[in-house]
Design a protein around this motif. Sequence first.
Motif, PDB file in Angstrom:
ATOM      1  N   GLY A  13       0.842   4.012   2.338  1.00 51.62           N
ATOM      2  CA  GLY A  13       1.212   5.256   1.696  1.00 51.62           C
ATOM      3  C   GLY A  13       2.636   5.176   1.174  1.00 51.62           C
ATOM      4  N   LYS A  14       3.102   6.250   0.593  1.00 50.35           N
ATOM      5  CA  LYS A  14       4.449   6.287   0.037  1.00 50.35           C
ATOM      6  C   LYS A  14       5.518   6.188   1.134  1.00 50.35           C
ATOM      7  N   ASP A  15       5.153   6.475   2.363  1.00 51.21           N
ATOM      8  CA  ASP A  15       6.105   6.411   3.480  1.00 51.21           C
ATOM      9  C   ASP A  15       6.072   5.050   4.184  1.00 51.21           C
ATOM     10  N   TYR A  16       5.449   4.052   3.568  1.00 49.34           N
ATOM     11  CA  TYR A  16       5.364   2.674   4.084  1.00 49.34           C
ATOM     12  C   TYR A  16       4.545   2.556   5.368  1.00 49.34           C
ATOM     13  N   ARG A  17       3.781   3.544   5.711  1.00 53.22           N
ATOM     14  CA  ARG A  17       2.928   3.471   6.890  1.00 53.22           C
ATOM     15  C   ARG A  17       1.556   2.949   6.487  1.00 53.22           C
ATOM     16  N   ALA A  18       0.920   2.282   7.438  1.00 54.49           N
ATOM     17  CA  ALA A  18      -0.415   1.754   7.177  1.00 54.49           C
ATOM     18  C   ALA A  18      -1.387   2.910   7.007  1.00 54.49           C
ATOM     19  N   GLY A  19      -2.205   2.799   5.978  1.00 50.63           N
ATOM     20  CA  GLY A  19      -3.196   3.827   5.723  1.00 50.63           C
ATOM     21  C   GLY A  19      -4.466   3.579   6.513  1.00 50.63           C
ATOM     22  N   ALA A  20      -5.404   4.507   6.376  1.00 47.67           N
ATOM     23  CA  ALA A  20      -6.665   4.406   7.109  1.00 47.67           C
ATOM     24  C   ALA A  20      -7.446   3.164   6.688  1.00 47.67           C
ATOM     25  N   ALA A  21      -7.396   2.806   5.412  1.00 42.76           N
ATOM     26  CA  ALA A  21      -8.137   1.633   4.939  1.00 42.76           C
ATOM     27  C   ALA A  21      -7.593   0.356   5.574  1.00 42.76           C
ATOM     28  N   LEU A  22      -6.284   0.250   5.703  1.00 38.43           N
ATOM     29  CA  LEU A  22      -5.687  -0.940   6.320  1.00 38.43           C
ATOM     30  C   LEU A  22      -6.043  -1.017   7.797  1.00 38.43           C
ATOM     31  N   LEU A  23      -6.005   0.097   8.484  1.00 34.74           N
ATOM     32  CA  LEU A  23      -6.369   0.105   9.895  1.00 34.74           C
ATOM     33  C   LEU A  23      -7.828  -0.289  10.089  1.00 34.74           C
ATOM     34  N   ARG A  24      -8.703   0.195   9.222  1.00 32.13           N
ATOM     35  CA  ARG A  24     -10.115  -0.195   9.287  1.00 32.13           C
ATOM     36  C   ARG A  24     -10.297  -1.670   8.987  1.00 32.13           C
ATOM     37  N   ALA A  25      -9.540  -2.218   8.044  1.00 30.98           N
ATOM     38  CA  ALA A  25      -9.665  -3.629   7.683  1.00 30.98           C
ATOM     39  C   ALA A  25      -9.161  -4.534   8.796  1.00 30.98           C
ATOM     40  N   ARG A  26      -8.177  -4.097   9.554  1.00 30.30           N
ATOM     41  CA  ARG A  26      -7.607  -4.915  10.633  1.00 30.30           C
ATOM     42  C   ARG A  26      -8.370  -4.791  11.941  1.00 30.30           C
TER      43      ARG A  26
END
Length: 73
Positions: A13-26
């Motif tokens: 996201g714009k705040d440099y935090r991992a989004g839901a898609a990245l968490l699901r991919a990892r």
Amino acid sequence: MAQQGIFNSTYYGKDYRAGAALLRARRPYLFKNAVTGLGLFAFTAAVYTYTLKAVGQEEFDDVKVPDAPATKK
């Protein structure tokens, strides 16, 4: 010109935090990566411990140490 970098990624996201898609991919790799990390840490700790014990057992009884420093004449 469009802004390049992390803001074009759908994983952050714009705040440099991992989004839901990245968490699901990892998620599928989380357990394997944790086990691999713990294995590497255990191996490193074992090598370090072995090295300290091996070096700590060294005795320098065969090294001659002079009684007094040499003086210049």
